[in-house]
Design a protein around this motif. Structure first.
Motif, short mmCIF file in Angstrom:
data_model
loop_
_atom_site.label_atom_id
_atom_site.label_comp_id
_atom_site.label_asym_id
_atom_site.label_seq_id
_atom_site.Cartn_x
_atom_site.Cartn_y
_atom_site.Cartn_z
N TYR A 132 0.84 -1.20 0.00
CA TYR A 132 0.00 0.00 0.00
C TYR A 132 0.87 1.24 0.00
O TYR A 132 1.87 1.33 0.73
CB TYR A 132 -0.91 0.02 1.23
N ASP A 133 0.52 2.21 -0.84
CA ASP A 133 1.14 3.52 -0.83
C ASP A 133 0.04 4.54 -1.07
O ASP A 133 -0.73 4.41 -2.03
CB ASP A 133 2.22 3.64 -1.90
N GLU A 134 -0.03 5.53 -0.21
CA GLU A 134 -1.14 6.49 -0.26
C GLU A 134 -1.26 7.14 -1.63
O GLU A 134 -2.37 7.38 -2.12
CB GLU A 134 -0.93 7.56 0.82
N ASP A 135 -0.13 7.40 -2.29
CA ASP A 135 -0.15 8.08 -3.58
C ASP A 135 0.02 7.10 -4.75
O ASP A 135 -0.74 7.13 -5.71
CB ASP A 135 0.96 9.13 -3.63
N LYS A 136 1.03 6.22 -4.66
CA LYS A 136 1.37 5.37 -5.80
C LYS A 136 0.53 4.10 -5.90
O LYS A 136 0.30 3.59 -6.99
CB LYS A 136 2.86 4.98 -5.72
N ASN A 137 0.08 3.55 -4.75
CA ASN A 137 -0.67 2.30 -4.79
C ASN A 137 -1.72 2.28 -3.68
O ASN A 137 -1.63 1.50 -2.73
CB ASN A 137 0.28 1.10 -4.65
N PRO A 138 -2.77 3.13 -3.79
CA PRO A 138 -3.77 3.22 -2.71
C PRO A 138 -4.60 1.96 -2.53
O PRO A 138 -5.25 1.80 -1.49
CB PRO A 138 -4.65 4.40 -3.17
N HIS A 144 -3.78 7.00 9.15
CA HIS A 144 -4.52 6.81 7.90
C HIS A 144 -4.51 5.35 7.47
O HIS A 144 -5.49 4.85 6.91
CB HIS A 144 -3.96 7.71 6.79
N ARG A 145 -3.41 4.63 7.74
CA ARG A 145 -3.37 3.21 7.40
C ARG A 145 -4.22 2.39 8.36
O ARG A 145 -4.88 1.42 7.96
CB ARG A 145 -1.93 2.70 7.37
#
Length: 534
Positions: free
Chosen positions: A72-78, A448-449
């Protein structure tokens, strides 16, 4: 032999009673849960040991690989996987990165680029001895000569198992426990684990769920000896992973006296000793005891991985007064050494007592407590039972009501369902829990996660509830409690080590959570609708 054991493994589920009845010898070679016999293919390029290591995997490894392939990445892989399975503290990167990049960390002395004493550089071992003396509240100064440094506590478990046990011998441990220990003691040393199974039910002398007692240790040891198994040591993890239990001083003394009576070594893993985040809970280190029952057979481990939120820095340390053990482990440090520049950084970190006490621990404990409160409040809203402890990064959760038949196959299916919905948890089988349906969730993550991960968990559980209701309508004669323990007669939201059956010892939030859980697990509202009353 190992390969034939792999090929002979079945995939059938079992429960705690079946595990107890099954002969111990078969239990000890049962690799179901961390091997994959169905997909196993022998490689002609590997030895039998190599093939076994190649097949050595399970839900923990499978989930870990899936996570790294789809983080998971907030910007690249939400839509990537949120990792609530790996026990890491992701709350303090700001503090650690700032401290580890200060000028005093950047010394490059010639000795740091040369081979060290295999036990570790003396300057580091002296600092470790002072650090443990202070934080373990040792009655007398600890000695640098008793300190050994390795690249992580996994290496320490492996080295200790190798020097304390012969191949095929065993170490006693209470379940559920951190499953990585199995791999650490077995892959190199071919040392097995003998399990003392703990129950969620409060019975006999127990006062809390999954309580470790000397009686349970005695039974497991005698069962092993009756099967001809030689047990050389006992492993204690304090604070305990995955339960979060903190052993009292009297409990520790009882366990150590038990080990002395049977001439067992005791390996005490205190990796979470500074991650007790509530003032109401008190941690007691074995090194802080006035008198050890058997100091020559007591060996204490600690590392920076958990308490300093630095799992990427592979550093673990052993403290033992037994010089034979120390020298034997040191001979294996050739394979598990810590590089010189890292030894310098760790020494600088451990000696900065003001920063540790005034900056890091205060902030870390506050952040852990806030994250723990958020996750447990969410679980209460969902009506999900859990153990409410104040140490470590995890909550031990009871998802048994979401299993129809209460088997480990169902537990694994639920675990995969969480993973399919992009949240990684750890299922009870990974900890050798004897009761299907328990899971561990890691809460030491950013808000947030945590929020998104709990939303995904809620979605899975609500879908599962609807499915089970639909199944009950099709088969109305079957009870939703068939094959499962009744949650209402167990501890639901356990507050530290108190007995929550007594109303005076439960907080209002715990009681509300209990009522919510009972309402959600009841089918009264489904059966008594407004239409029926009309």
């Amino acid at each position: 032999q190992a390969l034939s054991e792999i090929e002979g493994m079945g995939g059938k589920g079992s429960n705690l009673q079946e595990m107890r009845v099954r002969p111990l010898a078969k239990r000890r070679v049962d690799m179901h849960g961390f091997c994959s016999p169905s997909s196993f293919q022998r490689s002609p390029y590997l030895s039998a040991r190599g093939n076994f290591a190649n097949a050595f995997q399970g839900s923990t490894e499978e989930g870990y690989k899936a996570y790294h392939a789809d983080k998971y990445d907030e910007d690249k892989n939400p839509n990537g996987i949120i990792n609530f399975g790996t026990s890491e503290n992701k709350l303090c990167f700001d503090l650690m990165s700032k401290r580890l990049t200060q000028a005093d960390m950047n010394l490059m002395d010639p000795s740091l680029l040369q081979y060290p004493d295999w036990k570790g550089h003396l300057f580091l071992r002296e600092e470790v001895a002072r650090f443990l003396t202070y934080y373990c509240k040792a009655p007398a100064p600890l000695k640098a000569e008793n300190v050994i440094v390795l690249n992580g506590c996994g290496s320490l478990f492996s080295a200790l198992a190798t020097v304390l046990c012969d191949p095929g011998e065993a170490i006693l441990i209470a379940t559920p426990f951190y499953g990585g220990i199995t791999q650490s003691v077995f892959l190199y040393g071919n040392v097995k684990l003998v399990y003392a199974y703990l129950d969620s039910k409060i019975t006999g002398t127990s006062t809390r769920p999954f309580q470790l007692t000397v009686e349970k240790l005695e039974k497991a040891l005698q069962d092993a000896r009756a099967e001809g198994v030689t047990v050389r040591a006992l492993i204690l993890v304090n604070p305990q992973n995955p339960l979060g239990d903190i052993y009292s001083l009297s409990e520790l003394r009882d366990y150590l006296e038990f080990a002395k009576r049977h001439e067992l070594h005791v390996i005490v893993d205190e990796i979470y000793m500074l991650s007790v985040f509530d003032e109401s809970a008190t941690f007691h280190s074995v090194l802080g005891m006035d008198r050890l029952p058997d100091p020559q057979r007591t060996h204490v481990m600690w590392g920076t991985t958990k308490d300093f939120a630095a799992s990427g820095i592979r550093f673990g340390t052993l403290y033992t007064e037994n010089q034979d053990v120390a020298n034997a482990v040191a001979s294996l440090c050739y394979f598990h050494g810590v590089c010189g520049p890292v030894q310098h950084k760790v020494a600088q970190l451990l000696r900065d007592r003001d920063w540790i006490n005034q900056v890091f621990l205060k902030a870390n404990h506050a952040r852990l407590k806030a994250a723990h409160t958020y996750v447990t409040d969410e679980l209460k809203t969902l009506g999900v039972p859990f153990l409410n402890r104040n140490a470590g990064f995890f909550v031990w959760i009871d998802f048994r009501k979401y299993l129809k038949t209460g088997t480990f196959e169902e537990e694994l299916l639920l675990w995969k369902r969480f993973l399919d919905n992009k949240v990684l948890l750890s299922c009870g089988k990974a900890f050798e829990c004897g009761e299907p349906g328990w899971f561990r969730i890691i809460f030491s993550d950013k808000t947030h996660r945590l929020q998104l991960g709990m939303q995904r968990i809620r979605k899975v559980l609500e879908e599962r509830e609807q499915e089970m209701l639909a199944e009950e309508k099709e088969q109305p004669c079957q009870s939703d409690q068939d094959g499962k323990a009744d949650s209402t007669d167990e501890v639901i939201f356990v507050s530290r080590h108190q007995d929550p059956i007594c109303a005076g010892s439960s907080s209002l939030g715990d009681l509300i959570g209990l009522l919510q859980q009972q309402m959600r697990s009841s089918d009264w509202l489904q059966k008594n609708t407004a239409e029926q009353f009309a």
